[in-house]
Design a protein around this motif. Structure first.
Motif, PDB file in Angstrom:
ATOM      1  N   ASP A  59       0.871  -1.164   0.000  1.00 48.45           N
ATOM      2  CA  ASP A  59       0.000   0.000   0.000  1.00 48.45           C
ATOM      3  C   ASP A  59       0.915   1.222   0.000  1.00 48.45           C
ATOM      4  N   ASP A  62       0.823   3.614   3.011  1.00 53.16           N
ATOM      5  CA  ASP A  62       1.342   3.013   4.242  1.00 53.16           C
ATOM      6  C   ASP A  62       2.871   2.887   4.186  1.00 53.16           C
ATOM      7  N   THR A  65       4.338   6.236   4.992  1.00 55.49           N
ATOM      8  CA  THR A  65       4.270   6.490   6.437  1.00 55.49           C
ATOM      9  C   THR A  65       5.414   5.807   7.176  1.00 55.49           C
ATOM     10  N   VAL A  66       5.638   4.534   6.841  1.00 58.19           N
ATOM     11  CA  VAL A  66       6.675   3.750   7.523  1.00 58.19           C
ATOM     12  C   VAL A  66       8.063   4.298   7.193  1.00 58.19           C
ATOM     13  N   ALA A  69       8.821   7.459   9.245  1.00 57.76           N
ATOM     14  CA  ALA A  69       9.170   7.155  10.640  1.00 57.76           C
ATOM     15  C   ALA A  69      10.588   6.584  10.699  1.00 57.76           C
TER      16      ALA A  69
ATOM     17  N   PRO B   4      -4.977  -4.700  -3.741  1.00 54.53           N
ATOM     18  CA  PRO B   4      -6.041  -3.921  -3.149  1.00 54.53           C
ATOM     19  C   PRO B   4      -6.784  -3.220  -4.285  1.00 54.53           C
ATOM     20  N   ARG B   7     -10.212   1.180  -2.606  1.00 53.09           N
ATOM     21  CA  ARG B   7     -10.108   1.880  -1.334  1.00 53.09           C
ATOM     22  C   ARG B   7     -11.085   3.027  -1.385  1.00 53.09           C
ATOM     23  N   ARG B  51      -2.269  -3.095   9.887  1.00 48.77           N
ATOM     24  CA  ARG B  51      -1.613  -2.572   8.682  1.00 48.77           C
ATOM     25  C   ARG B  51      -0.140  -2.302   8.900  1.00 48.77           C
ATOM     26  N   PHE B  52       0.311  -2.385  10.162  1.00 46.62           N
ATOM     27  CA  PHE B  52       1.732  -2.168  10.458  1.00 46.62           C
ATOM     28  C   PHE B  52       2.182  -3.174  11.512  1.00 46.62           C
ATOM     29  N   ALA B  69       5.577   6.530  17.043  1.00 49.26           N
ATOM     30  CA  ALA B  69       5.262   6.416  15.615  1.00 49.26           C
ATOM     31  C   ALA B  69       3.952   5.655  15.434  1.00 49.26           C
ATOM     32  N   ARG B  73      -0.346   6.574  13.710  1.00 53.36           N
ATOM     33  CA  ARG B  73      -0.972   5.951  12.534  1.00 53.36           C
ATOM     34  C   ARG B  73      -1.986   4.858  12.863  1.00 53.36           C
TER      35      ARG B  73
END
Lengths: 435, 435
Positions: A59, A62, A65-66, A69, B4, B7, B51-52, B69, B73
């Motif tokens: 994704d 996502d 985002t990772v 960080a 996916p 969304r 998701r993480f 972090a 999220r």
């Protein structure tokens, strides 16, 4: 359990690493994570410590985002996966987006890709052509094994490295591309105090974790920058000594600590480093030119499977009998039915008769047997689930049996039983068995 | 690979989860991650999507970094590990520090801990007493299996849950504490659109990943909020259909898609859900009241090991012969030495003779055999590493053999060979074998 005894100061960011595994199926887990071990050890050799691991799905948002960080806490970021030819492979796009770069087809990536596919007699399709799209400013890392190229780029004070998730491809690219790259980048920084991280691993069997812990108490003096770790599994307790990249531990000190582990754990220590019990036993059998035959009941073939995981096993592994039924125990091993009737199939007497039977019938140096109740069925008041006998009968007249009472479910009792049997064989081989 | 397709909108944060596994040894990887699968499925049932995933060492400052972090999220954060009695277990301290809470001994945690230890005939030591220290404002989650209590607290719009890393303890606490907690918290929020995430899993054997991909092309129409995933392993290609928590997929649509997977993958599909090949074969053998005997060469006992992983295997598993040497093949299975001399031990002829030999000598319904070259040694120009024959001989007169040419290293060739043999047995059982 792990004991970081020492932390001198916050290390430089360029010596802190984070791995990011990309793939929605990885979020479900349930598989062995072999990439981590390889990357952590390869970077450790450069003095770079993997202190964070992340997993994220396919994704784009996502992954961005990772990545953000990670760039805040690590100077080396290794992404694996998401470089394939399908639309859901979006690591390239996510890195370009996070770092504000443009994606474009790169000549060296395209040439490497088409050359590899040509070797396989194929021409790239539309999806595969996407694999040659590289963020602007990134350097291509060629893939000596598969088709997907990797790349690296510098961003926010971090080196961001993108590799395929296939273990063989990732490993080759780490060895041939990433390690030399990071090594030269670190060398260029003057005054950087790099200390390779050394990790020594010791494998024990037969002592509970609390007992291993008690025996190692006080081993590492306070102030010595070596971390002592313990990890229990059905195959025994693993002990590790890891040097810190943040402070010096002289080689002599580590050597002394390793000696301390050996003397405190004595013959419960069956292997060091990446060795497994079956490799240790296989090496002893090869050195001593001995052969083995197996009589397995509750382990169902697991001991044979483990011994034959080692290349060259055909030199010492002659045969194995999986005797699940009592009839098979009599037919194949000559265990007298009245012995089974008197003591039960799960008994020291039957374990010895099985080991002796298989040895005599196959003409090998040593016979090894297991009989037990793996559960969940088959238990009685006198013979609970987890009661296991291992037996050994050697041509030199040795005859040993050992009773175990294991806990856990069927698959764990099988694992522990196989480890107990192989350990019995290891101890006999190590003690310089007779003829 | 994962698609996916859909969304609709950014979901509410309370339906996004992150797991954080704490433990320095976990940074080295190389072990099966079974906690993830459990947590992802348990939360998915509530419509909460993991998701993480993060992994961090036993380092208070690093755990704080990861927690911060995560809180940015995810609305549900599940930490596992670092709740033990030793000084390096610092998850409690890190959560308290990140959230600005005070740690203090909590009565219900202390009482649960001492009661559990008393059951085991022990009194808490100093380290164990630390396990009753809970951050202020947190709610204790009792541990029905082990000694370490867990807890949860609300912080920065996230529910932070701390559980032990031991799978049995974590699972019991998820089931009895966490799932009811999250369920009631979600219910209290009006207007929250919760949709349980459904994941259907299909296991195939015998088709390459690209072929599975081609057969499933266009299965999920664009706009349908179901993700199709593929995952290749030495045991075959796994196919998954996962509903999105972000949009409605009617049950009827998912049922139709599952039907589509079945009809497109036909008899390459050997199992669904958590089932394994050995469970499918075991069930067919039990239903048909048939018995099996094995003659294994290059798999070395792996087929026997796999069949006996299933509880109740003693009803159908009679015996297995691990015939590593040619001598053993003749002694135990009656394979004529001149047959081996003429065709070689790795041949269709010997595979059949092995299956027939073990069946006749043990009096079972069906004999199953494998002979092959697992490597790295033992290959010739005509017979490369990876050449494997599986054979089946049944009392009804059926006699089948199949040639395979596998790639990969020794351990992978053994896995694939065992899967090929069990699949041959599965197909014979499924096709309504004779008497």
């Amino acid at each position: 359990m792990f004991r970081p005894k020492h932390r001198t100061s916050s290390p430089q960011k360029s010596l802190i690493a984070e791995t990011i595994a990309v793939g929605s199926e990885l979020l479900f887990g349930g598989r062995t994570d072999s990439n981590s071990l390889f990357i952590t050890e390869a970077l450790g050799g450069l003095g770079i410590e993997v202190r964070f691991k992340s997993v994220v799905g396919d994704d784009e948002a996502d992954i961005v985002t990772v990545l953000k960080a990670a760039a805040g806490r690590a100077g080396v970021i290794v992404l694996t996966g998401g470089l394939g030819p399908t639309v859901d492979d979006c690591t390239r796009e996510a890195i370009a987006k996070a770092a504000g770069r443009r994606l474009a087809r790169r000549k060296e990536a395209f040439d490497g890709l088409t050359a590899r596919l040509a070797q396989w007699g194929r021409v790239p399709n539309k999806g595969q052509l996407r694999q040659a799209m590289i963020p602007s400013g990134a350097t291509v890392l060629s893939n000596p094994v598969g088709s997907a190229p990797g790349f690296w780029l510098a961003w926010r004070g971090a080196t961001v490295i993108s590799l395929p998730g296939v273990p063989g491809e990732m490993q080759a690219m780490m060895r041939e591309g990433v390690v030399p790259l990071l090594s030269s980048r670190l060398e260029r920084r003057r005054g950087m105090r790099r200390r390779p991280i050394t990790r020594l691993v010791f494998h024990t069997w037969g002592l509970p974790e609390a007992e291993v812990d008690a025996r190692l108490k006080g081993l590492v003096p306070s102030g010595v920058p070596v971390a002592l770790g313990l990890l229990a599994s059905p195959m025994g307790v693993l002990v590790s000594l890891t040097t810190s990249p943040r402070a010096n531990a002289e080689e002599r000190i580590l050597r002394n600590l390793a000696e301390g582990v050996r003397s405190r754990l004595r013959d419960w220590l069956f292997a060091e480093g990446p060795d497994t019990m079956e490799e240790v036993v296989g090496r002893l059998l090869t050195e001593q030119k001995r052969t083995v035959a197996l009589a397995e009941s509750c382990t169902g073939g697991l001991i044979g499977h483990r011994l034959t995981q080692v290349p060259g096993a055909s030199a010492y592994m002659d045969r194995g009998m999986i005797c699940y039924s009592n009839q098979a125990k009599s037919d194949l091993l000559g265990v007298p039915p009245d012995l089974i009737g008197r003591y039960g199939a799960v008994s020291a007497e039957v374990a010895i008769a099985m080991a002796q039977g298989v040895r005599e019938r196959s003409g090998v140096s040593v016979g090894l047997s297991v009989t037990g109740i793996a559960g969940p069925g088959g238990a009685t008041a006198a013979k609970p689930v987890g009661l296991v006998y291992v037996g050994l009968s050697a041509a030199d007249g040795t005859s040993v049996t050992k009773e175990h009472r294991f806990h856990g479910e069927r698959t764990i009792i099988k694992q522990r039983s196989s480890q107990a049997a192989l350990d019995l064989l290891r101890r006999w081989l190590r003690d310089g068995a007779g003829s």
